[in-house]
Design an enzyme around this catalytic site. Structure first.
Site, PDB file in Angstrom:
ATOM      1  N   HIS A 100      38.449 -17.529  50.283  1.00 26.51           N
ATOM      2  CA  HIS A 100      38.553 -18.107  48.939  1.00 26.51           C
ATOM      3  C   HIS A 100      37.924 -17.158  47.923  1.00 26.51           C
ATOM      4  O   HIS A 100      36.788 -16.710  48.105  1.00 26.51           O
ATOM      5  CB  HIS A 100      37.848 -19.454  48.869  1.00 26.51           C
ATOM      6  CG  HIS A 100      37.953 -20.117  47.521  1.00 26.51           C
ATOM      7  ND1 HIS A 100      39.012 -20.926  47.181  1.00 26.51           N
ATOM      8  CD2 HIS A 100      37.170 -20.048  46.423  1.00 26.51           C
ATOM      9  CE1 HIS A 100      38.858 -21.355  45.938  1.00 26.51           C
ATOM     10  NE2 HIS A 100      37.744 -20.823  45.456  1.00 26.51           N
ATOM     11  N   SER A 101      38.652 -16.854  46.858  1.00 25.62           N
ATOM     12  CA  SER A 101      38.172 -16.012  45.760  1.00 25.62           C
ATOM     13  C   SER A 101      37.723 -14.644  46.303  1.00 25.62           C
ATOM     14  O   SER A 101      38.537 -13.916  46.847  1.00 25.62           O
ATOM     15  CB  SER A 101      37.053 -16.733  44.998  1.00 25.62           C
ATOM     16  OG  SER A 101      36.794 -16.111  43.760  1.00 25.62           O
ATOM     17  N   MET A 102      36.456 -14.289  46.178  1.00 28.27           N
ATOM     18  CA  MET A 102      35.996 -13.027  46.752  1.00 28.27           C
ATOM     19  C   MET A 102      36.345 -12.954  48.230  1.00 28.27           C
ATOM     20  O   MET A 102      36.721 -11.893  48.754  1.00 28.27           O
ATOM     21  CB  MET A 102      34.490 -12.853  46.564  1.00 28.27           C
ATOM     22  CG  MET A 102      33.953 -11.534  47.126  1.00 28.27           C
ATOM     23  SD  MET A 102      32.150 -11.396  47.114  1.00 28.27           S
ATOM     24  CE  MET A 102      31.743 -12.303  48.609  1.00 28.27           C
TER      25      MET A 102
END
Length: 259
Positions: A100-102
């Site tokens: 998720h995200s990074m």
């Protein structure tokens, strides 16, 4: 050294790879990569909501959890180079990645490095809350902002509980790791390579002000295989607010994976 000599039949978990609920009978491992500032605990309940054939193995990054005493990385390339070899012993079973995200960016680059250095490939890559890697970040970096402005940015993103933001002692502990994680994300420079051969499933939040639908759709360029995109109600952290729906979708996709 042969690949088989690097792969014990029953790998023991290490400081990078955690597993709160070991599942030796599982036919597939799902390695989960957290967002900036997150730890393996983000995924602590996932095993109970995914197929019994899946062993959930969250990645613990330096600066938190079992790696609290280790300094957090500030650049993506050395972080990926550190993670990839620790996953090789777990390739005795098919495996998939979720980030998720990074964590989406880290899992993508770990996938490319495993392909390049070890000829290993996940059976599926799940990415959430992150624009495709080839799309530059349109926003200025925040990792080097003065502390008041940095805290304002954390508050705007809505990923850090207010009770934590208002606790000076906790923030003193967390801010160095958060800054390091943001630096990993914001200093990333995409290098073109051949598309992956594994399917990619991308997920986004309908109210996410950080990532648009079109930016998530861009992940399709990174695979020669199947691609899907699903949007959920919620902001950048729909991972939490829409968790039951996200895990239901993951379960359906994991059920379809053949050994």
């Amino acid at each position: 050294m042969t690949r088989s000599s690097l792969m014990p039949t029953k790998p023991s978990f290490n400081s990078w790879v955690t597993c709160l609920q070991p599942n030796p009978q599982a036919s597939l491992r799902l390695f989960c990569f957290p967002y900036a500032g997150g730890s393996s605990l983000i995924f602590r309940t996932w095993s109970a909501n995914l197929p019994a054939t899946v062993e959930v193995c969250p990645i613990e990054l330096p600066g938190r959890g079992s790696q609290m005493r280790s300094a957090a990385f500030t650049r993506l390339e050395p972080l990926v180079a550190a993670i990839a070899p620790t996953l090789v012993p777990y390739s005795d079973k098919p495996f998939a990645f979720f980030g998720h995200s990074m964590g989406a960016l880290v899992s993508f680059e770990v996938t490319r490095l495993l392909r390049q250095e070890y000829n290993l490939h996940p059976v599926h890559l799940f990415v959430a809350g992150r624009r495709a890697p080839q799309i530059p970040d349109p926003k200025p970096p925040v990792h080097n902002l003065p502390e008041p402005a940095f805290k304002d940015e954390l508050r705007r993103l809505n990923g850090t509980p207010t009770v934590v933001l208002e606790n000076p002692e906790l923030m003193e502990l967390l801010i160095p790791t958060l800054r390091a994680d943001f630096a990993v994300h914001e200093t990333y420079i995409y290098t073109p390579q051949a598309p992956l051969d594994c399917p990619i499933a991308a997920f986004g939040g309908l109210e996410d002000s950080e990532v648009s639908y079109d930016e998530i759709q861009g992940w399709q360029e990174q695979t020669n295989a199947a691609f899907s995109l699903q949007m959920f109600d919620g902001d950048h952290f729909f991972l939490h607010s829409a968790q039951s729906l996200l895990l239901k979708s993951l379960s359906q996709k994991l059920h379809q994976i053949k050994d």
